[in-house]
Design an enzyme around this catalytic site. Sequence first.
Site, short mmCIF file in Angstrom:
data_model
loop_
_atom_site.label_atom_id
_atom_site.label_comp_id
_atom_site.label_asym_id
_atom_site.label_seq_id
_atom_site.Cartn_x
_atom_site.Cartn_y
_atom_site.Cartn_z
CE1 TYR A 284 -4.26 2.28 0.24
CE2 TYR A 284 -2.51 3.04 2.48
CZ TYR A 284 -3.95 3.10 1.04
OH TYR A 284 -4.67 3.70 1.90
CE LYS B 210 -3.87 5.07 -1.17
NZ LYS B 210 -4.44 5.57 -2.49
P1 NAD Z 1 -13.30 2.18 0.49
O1 NAD Z 1 -13.61 0.95 1.04
O2 NAD Z 1 -15.10 2.95 1.65
O3 NAD Z 1 -13.79 3.02 -0.23
C1 NAD Z 1 -12.93 2.47 -1.48
C2 NAD Z 1 -13.52 1.92 -2.43
O4 NAD Z 1 -13.46 1.52 -3.94
C3 NAD Z 1 -14.39 0.62 -2.21
O5 NAD Z 1 -16.04 1.27 -2.67
C4 NAD Z 1 -14.76 -0.40 -3.17
O6 NAD Z 1 -15.43 -1.34 -3.59
C5 NAD Z 1 -13.73 1.13 -4.34
N1 NAD Z 1 -12.37 0.01 -5.18
C6 NAD Z 1 -12.12 -1.07 -5.24
N2 NAD Z 1 -11.20 -1.36 -6.24
C7 NAD Z 1 -11.75 -0.76 -7.17
C8 NAD Z 1 -11.83 -1.24 -8.19
N3 NAD Z 1 -10.69 -1.94 -8.69
N4 NAD Z 1 -12.37 -0.29 -9.47
C9 NAD Z 1 -13.56 0.15 -8.84
N5 NAD Z 1 -13.76 0.55 -7.63
C10 NAD Z 1 -13.13 -0.12 -6.68
O7 NAD Z 1 -12.59 2.76 1.48
P2 NAD Z 1 -11.26 4.65 1.48
O8 NAD Z 1 -11.08 5.05 2.81
O9 NAD Z 1 -13.15 5.52 1.48
O10 NAD Z 1 -10.97 4.86 0.79
C11 NAD Z 1 -11.19 5.88 -0.29
C12 NAD Z 1 -9.56 5.88 -0.46
O11 NAD Z 1 -9.15 7.14 -0.11
C13 NAD Z 1 -8.68 4.43 -1.48
O12 NAD Z 1 -7.69 4.76 -2.77
C14 NAD Z 1 -7.82 4.28 0.03
O13 NAD Z 1 -6.73 3.73 -0.27
C15 NAD Z 1 -7.95 6.03 0.73
N6 NAD Z 1 -7.29 6.65 1.81
C16 NAD Z 1 -8.66 6.66 2.79
C17 NAD Z 1 -7.53 6.99 3.91
C18 NAD Z 1 -8.51 6.70 4.61
O14 NAD Z 1 -8.11 7.14 6.33
N7 NAD Z 1 -9.66 6.32 4.87
C19 NAD Z 1 -6.65 6.98 4.11
C20 NAD Z 1 -5.15 7.24 3.22
C21 NAD Z 1 -6.18 7.00 1.81
#
Ligand code: NAD
Length: 300
Positions: free
Chosen positions: A166, A170
Amino acid sequence: MSELRYDGRVAVVTGAGHGLGRRHALELAARGAKVVVNDLGGDRSGVGASAGPAQQVVEEIKKNGGEAVANPDNVATPEGAEAIVQTALDAFGKVDIVINNAGILRDKSFKNMTPEEFDAVIAVHVRGSFLVSKAAWPHLREQSYGRIVNTSSPAGLFGNFGQANYSTAKMGLVGLTKTLAHEGAKYNIKANAIAPVAWTRMTEDLLPADFADKLGVEQVTPLVAYLVHESNEDSGEVYTVGGGRIAKIFVAEGPGYGQKETLSVEDVRDNWAAINAGEPLTVYRNVGEQMGPLIQQLSS
Ligand code: NAD
């Protein structure tokens, strides 16, 4: 001050069936954008698929009076990425905004991480952002307008136990963002990255539960929405955001050490403090600028 609006703009938000992406899609639609809600609909680790989550968000947007279409394709395949952008072209005639947000987790200590677990995470985050941006790119160039946001993470910028896959992905997105900013500059395409912290299904067992209420996804979306607005002129930048706080993350270089004579291992040892000096820091805007001190040394 006037409200920021997105009337006439078409946005693609990947992974918008849940969490952060869902919130981005709802906010842009509420402010006038037409939105493609993409989501593969699998679980947190990317297993499974369902058209349901994207469709539900589209229904929510429509209920609120907005315009949106669902797309259930996989960002990590060229066909999927093309189909996502084609959905925007078919439904709304163009694409202006790409928010690469889809993501999965396959956490393991480095010792136990398999090549498959590494590849699966790189595929969704890095390859997916590359492919969806690439599918949109000719259209953005042609209309001399585009706004892209890639979703990085503090785990990538600073490293995190159990997240070799990851964090590689990132940090990779930071490089992609900075190069897209350079290549898009001539065409009024701005690309930026965010490193969010928010309470979602991805983080609910990773973040301190005490702060769940204060780490809502709605605390991240305002930055994303600002970055994809036409009034944003900044490009190639990275911002950490969450819980009401936003800060810019810098890739910076120290003053360094240089000598005219050929370096020996002992020179490195003897000048270790100067090599590691953290002040003054310089933030370069491109590789040419970063080469400046070296060129100066070579020319003197
Ligand atoms: P989440 O799991 O709620 O949302 C991620 C979404 O991506 C899901 O709905 C999933 O179905 C979709 N997805 C996964 N693989 C896919 C694909 N191959 N094609 C299309 N859709 C796909 O998680 P989140 O926390 O909302 O994450 C959103 C983004 O933010 C991610 O990239 C995550 O790595 C990043 N992020 C989140 C946090 C946090 O604190 N929540 C921190 C750092 C980065």
